[in-house]
Design a protein around this motif. Structure first.
Motif, PDB file in Angstrom:
ATOM      1  N   GLY A   1      -4.781   2.882   3.041  1.00 50.90           N
ATOM      2  CA  GLY A   1      -5.689   1.757   3.197  1.00 50.90           C
ATOM      3  C   GLY A   1      -5.831   1.402   4.660  1.00 50.90           C
ATOM      4  O   GLY A   1      -5.206   2.003   5.534  1.00 50.90           O
ATOM      5  N   ALA A   2      -6.682   0.422   4.939  1.00 45.97           N
ATOM      6  CA  ALA A   2      -6.903   0.000   6.323  1.00 45.97           C
ATOM      7  C   ALA A   2      -7.318  -1.460   6.362  1.00 45.97           C
ATOM      8  O   ALA A   2      -7.979  -1.972   5.444  1.00 45.97           O
ATOM      9  CB  ALA A   2      -7.980   0.868   6.978  1.00 45.97           C
TER      10      ALA A   2
ATOM     11  N   GLY B   1     -14.758  -9.212   3.844  1.00 44.50           N
ATOM     12  CA  GLY B   1     -15.316  -8.208   2.947  1.00 44.50           C
ATOM     13  C   GLY B   1     -14.371  -7.035   2.792  1.00 44.50           C
ATOM     14  O   GLY B   1     -13.377  -6.914   3.519  1.00 44.50           O
ATOM     15  N   PHE B   2     -14.666  -6.181   1.829  1.00 47.99           N
ATOM     16  CA  PHE B   2     -13.846  -4.983   1.633  1.00 47.99           C
ATOM     17  C   PHE B   2     -14.756  -3.797   1.318  1.00 47.99           C
ATOM     18  O   PHE B   2     -15.971  -3.955   1.161  1.00 47.99           O
ATOM     19  CB  PHE B   2     -12.799  -5.204   0.539  1.00 47.99           C
ATOM     20  CG  PHE B   2     -13.349  -5.554  -0.821  1.00 47.99           C
ATOM     21  CD1 PHE B   2     -13.497  -4.578  -1.796  1.00 47.99           C
ATOM     22  CD2 PHE B   2     -13.691  -6.864  -1.139  1.00 47.99           C
ATOM     23  CE1 PHE B   2     -13.986  -4.900  -3.054  1.00 47.99           C
ATOM     24  CE2 PHE B   2     -14.180  -7.202  -2.394  1.00 47.99           C
ATOM     25  CZ  PHE B   2     -14.331  -6.214  -3.361  1.00 47.99           C
ATOM     26  N   GLY B   3     -14.159  -2.612   1.251  1.00 46.84           N
ATOM     27  CA  GLY B   3     -14.962  -1.405   1.137  1.00 46.84           C
ATOM     28  C   GLY B   3     -15.790  -1.197   2.399  1.00 46.84           C
ATOM     29  O   GLY B   3     -16.928  -0.724   2.350  1.00 46.84           O
TER      30      GLY B   3
ATOM     31  N   LEU C   1       0.825  -1.207   0.000  1.00 49.04           N
ATOM     32  CA  LEU C   1       0.000   0.000   0.000  1.00 49.04           C
ATOM     33  C   LEU C   1       0.861   1.260   0.000  1.00 49.04           C
ATOM     34  O   LEU C   1       0.479   2.283  -0.573  1.00 49.04           O
ATOM     35  CB  LEU C   1      -0.944  -0.016   1.206  1.00 49.04           C
ATOM     36  CG  LEU C   1      -2.089  -1.035   1.082  1.00 49.04           C
ATOM     37  CD1 LEU C   1      -2.770  -1.242   2.421  1.00 49.04           C
ATOM     38  CD2 LEU C   1      -3.100  -0.585   0.035  1.00 49.04           C
ATOM     39  N   GLN C   2       2.024   1.194   0.630  1.00 48.72           N
ATOM     40  CA  GLN C   2       2.956   2.323   0.562  1.00 48.72           C
ATOM     41  C   GLN C   2       3.383   2.565  -0.880  1.00 48.72           C
ATOM     42  O   GLN C   2       3.469   3.709  -1.326  1.00 48.72           O
ATOM     43  CB  GLN C   2       4.182   2.056   1.436  1.00 48.72           C
ATOM     44  CG  GLN C   2       3.927   2.178   2.924  1.00 48.72           C
ATOM     45  CD  GLN C   2       5.167   1.854   3.751  1.00 48.72           C
ATOM     46  OE1 GLN C   2       6.013   1.043   3.340  1.00 48.72           O
ATOM     47  NE2 GLN C   2       5.291   2.460   4.902  1.00 48.72           N
ATOM     48  N   ARG C   3       3.661   1.492  -1.609  1.00 47.29           N
ATOM     49  CA  ARG C   3       4.071   1.633  -3.007  1.00 47.29           C
ATOM     50  C   ARG C   3       2.948   2.217  -3.849  1.00 47.29           C
ATOM     51  O   ARG C   3       3.178   3.056  -4.721  1.00 47.29           O
ATOM     52  CB  ARG C   3       4.467   0.271  -3.575  1.00 47.29           C
ATOM     53  CG  ARG C   3       5.800  -0.257  -3.102  1.00 47.29           C
ATOM     54  CD  ARG C   3       6.180  -1.481  -3.938  1.00 47.29           C
ATOM     55  NE  ARG C   3       7.100  -2.329  -3.209  1.00 47.29           N
ATOM     56  CZ  ARG C   3       7.111  -3.643  -3.255  1.00 47.29           C
ATOM     57  NH1 ARG C   3       6.217  -4.282  -3.979  1.00 47.29           N
ATOM     58  NH2 ARG C   3       8.005  -4.344  -2.593  1.00 47.29           N
ATOM     59  N   LEU C   4       1.726   1.758  -3.615  1.00 45.41           N
ATOM     60  CA  LEU C   4       0.594   2.257  -4.399  1.00 45.41           C
ATOM     61  C   LEU C   4       0.300   3.726  -4.102  1.00 45.41           C
ATOM     62  O   LEU C   4      -0.186   4.448  -4.968  1.00 45.41           O
ATOM     63  CB  LEU C   4      -0.649   1.410  -4.108  1.00 45.41           C
ATOM     64  CG  LEU C   4      -0.622  -0.039  -4.619  1.00 45.41           C
ATOM     65  CD1 LEU C   4      -1.845  -0.794  -4.121  1.00 45.41           C
ATOM     66  CD2 LEU C   4      -0.559  -0.070  -6.147  1.00 45.41           C
TER      67      LEU C   4
ATOM     68  N   ALA D   1      -7.437  -3.501  -0.327  1.00 42.92           N
ATOM     69  CA  ALA D   1      -7.277  -2.471   0.707  1.00 42.92           C
ATOM     70  C   ALA D   1      -7.044  -1.088   0.121  1.00 42.92           C
ATOM     71  O   ALA D   1      -7.180  -0.081   0.819  1.00 42.92           O
ATOM     72  CB  ALA D   1      -6.125  -2.843   1.642  1.00 42.92           C
ATOM     73  N   ALA D   2      -6.695  -1.029  -1.162  1.00 42.12           N
ATOM     74  CA  ALA D   2      -6.383   0.267  -1.775  1.00 42.12           C
ATOM     75  C   ALA D   2      -7.640   1.078  -2.092  1.00 42.12           C
ATOM     76  O   ALA D   2      -7.548   2.285  -2.313  1.00 42.12           O
ATOM     77  CB  ALA D   2      -5.565   0.056  -3.050  1.00 42.12           C
TER      78      ALA D   2
END
Length: 472
Positions: free
Chosen positions: A245-246, A345-347, A238-241, A329-330
């Motif tokens: 995120g969480a 789940g996500f979002g 996520l740091q690279r993207l 997560a992004a």
């Protein structure tokens, strides 16, 4: 912070790195280090074609660039000289950094004084170094030279000697040590119960096939270590993207506090993590048997080769699953998982409303309890605030927040108190500790006094093209 204050902090950071390098008994010009940090920091704020500079420099004397191991493998890094050395300035480094991607190489520099620092070469073969550092592989080589300075983000730098973390300049703060919350008792007690049956099952499955002294405690520690490694890899991704995120881990999520945007039952990350440990220990047990046996049969060798293939395949599976969860997560909202990394789940949106009254520093809390340092939450944004509220409401949960600027925080409760870690060690490097310094000095003395012969690779086959052509 104004420019003068920022450069004052960079100068102070450089001085600390000088002190640490001196403790390692390395030879260099102190003024060169200070100028090098100022130059790289300035370069990190320059944009080339609309993009900030991403690169690294390696301080290495061209007359004695590195001390390679006695047996040098084919992928060991080397420094290749430029045709004409180039005076190092923020602008010249910014241009070179575009050509030398920090994942695969580094710009080699040297100076006899702060007024004459030149870029004289390019370090290659750093892919293995960085895959190891970023937990994408278990083997690789340390950075060559005296000092490596990496641009993490605009204005943020990290300094290494070899694989030893010397310090970071992040968000205009000097970081000299990092915490490891994923291995803290407050986190492990919320995860460990999930892996208890798997530890026993792994030991029994190996002993059912071969004679082995596989130990349940060692397997259990490996599973927990892998949990922390996977969590770190998602944060690094996520740091690279650059999206932030969480993640929320909970065995019993509070429905009234969470709204799941996309329900998604994804078990592959959870299962591949466990089976990766199984495959590695089965291979290790077979390799141990082979080393102790005077003679092994064809069937055993086949089993050994199959086990090696399974390990490689499982690592590919785990890598792919990590990438997928990172991408989930992004997007806006958190990813909800079980303590064993099964995605629910996500979002996910958090609607917990009770604000925490006190948040303690996680590392300090382990030693001092409620006398630990308190963390001010006044400057926290929505993402941090909502995670703190949820972890207060769900004491069994673990929350991880990755900001868009790349900074990571971990939240949980312990003995009824809300605790948070920052300054996390995500990368797989060693720390600057008295024990590591002593070990480094011993290794250095042994390498300097060794009379072992040098070799390229292991087999008797030619290891250079000129040697190969001798067979014409």
């Amino acid at each position: 912070m104004n420019q003068n204050s920022r450069y004052g902090m960079i100068k102070r950071f450089a001085q600390i790195i000088v002190e640490r390098l001196s403790e390692l008994e390395l030879i260099f010009d102190r003024s060169v280090i200070t100028m090098l940090f100022q130059t790289v920091h300035t370069a990190s704020l320059i944009t080339e074609e609309g993009k900030f500079v991403q690169g690294s420099v390696t301080l290495s004397n061209p007359l004695n660039p590195d001390t390679p191991p006695r047996t040098r493998r084919a992928s060991y890094p080397a420094i290749h000289p430029l045709g004409n050395p180039l005076k190092l300035t923020p602008e010249s480094f910014a241009k070179l950094a575009r050509a030398v991607d920090k994942w695969s190489g580094s710009v080699a520099v040297w100076g006899e004084s702060s007024k004459k620092i030149n870029a004289w070469g390019i370090v290659d073969q750093l892919v293995g170094t960085n895959t190891l550092l970023n937990r994408e592989a278990e083997g690789g080589f340390a950075n060559p030279g005296i000092l490596t300075v990496v641009i993490d983000r605009p204005g943020d730098l990290t300094a290494y000697h070899g694989d030893m973390f010397l310090g970071s300049f992040r968000a205009q703060k000097i970081i000299l040590s990092e915490s490891e919350p994923f291995y803290d008792p407050a986190i492990l007690e919320k995860v460990g119960w999930f892996y208890e049956p798997f530890s026993k099952a792994i030991v029994n499955s190996i002993k059912n096939k071969i004679e082995s002294d596989a130990d349940e405690e060692i397997i259990s520690n490996s599973l927990l270590s892998s949990w922390g490694s996977v969590a770190s890899r998602i944060c690094i991704g996520l740091q690279r993207l650059g999206t932030g995120g969480a993640l929320i881990f909970s065995p019993q999520p509070l429905d009234g506090c969470l709204s799941i945007g996309y329900k998604f039952n994804y078990e592959r990350l959870s299962t591949s993590l466990v089976l990766d440990v199984l495959d590695k220990y089965y291979l290790y047990a077979l390799e141990t048997m082979r080393s102790e046996a005077k003679k092994v049969g064809r069937e055993f060798l086949w089993n050994l080769s199959f086990a090696q293939a399974d390990v490689e395949d499982r690592q590919d599976e785990l890598r792919g699953a990590v990438k997928l969860v990172t991408s989930l997560a992004a997007m806006d909202g958190a990813v909800l998982l079980t303590p064993g990394f099964q995605v629910v789940g996500f979002g996910v949106k958090i609607s917990a409303t009770e604000d925490p009254d006190t948040v303690y520093d996680g590392e300090d809390f382990f030693a001092k309890g409620t006398k630990a340092r308190k963390i001010s939450t006044a400057s926290f944004g929505t993402r941090h605030g909502s995670m703190l509220r949820y972890c207060r409401a769900d004491p069994l949960s673990i929350g991880i927040i990755i900001s868009q600027d790349g900074h990571v925080k971990v939240v949980t409760t312990s003995n009824g108190s809300l605790i948070m870690w920052d300054r996390l060690q995500l990368l797989s490097h060693s720390s600057f500790t008295p024990e590591q310094v002593s070990e480094f000095k011993s290794w250095k003395a042994m390498a300097e006094n060794s009379d072992a012969s040098e070799s390229l690779g292991y087999s008797e086959m030619p290891k250079t093209c000129p040697d190969l052509l001798n067979y014409l």
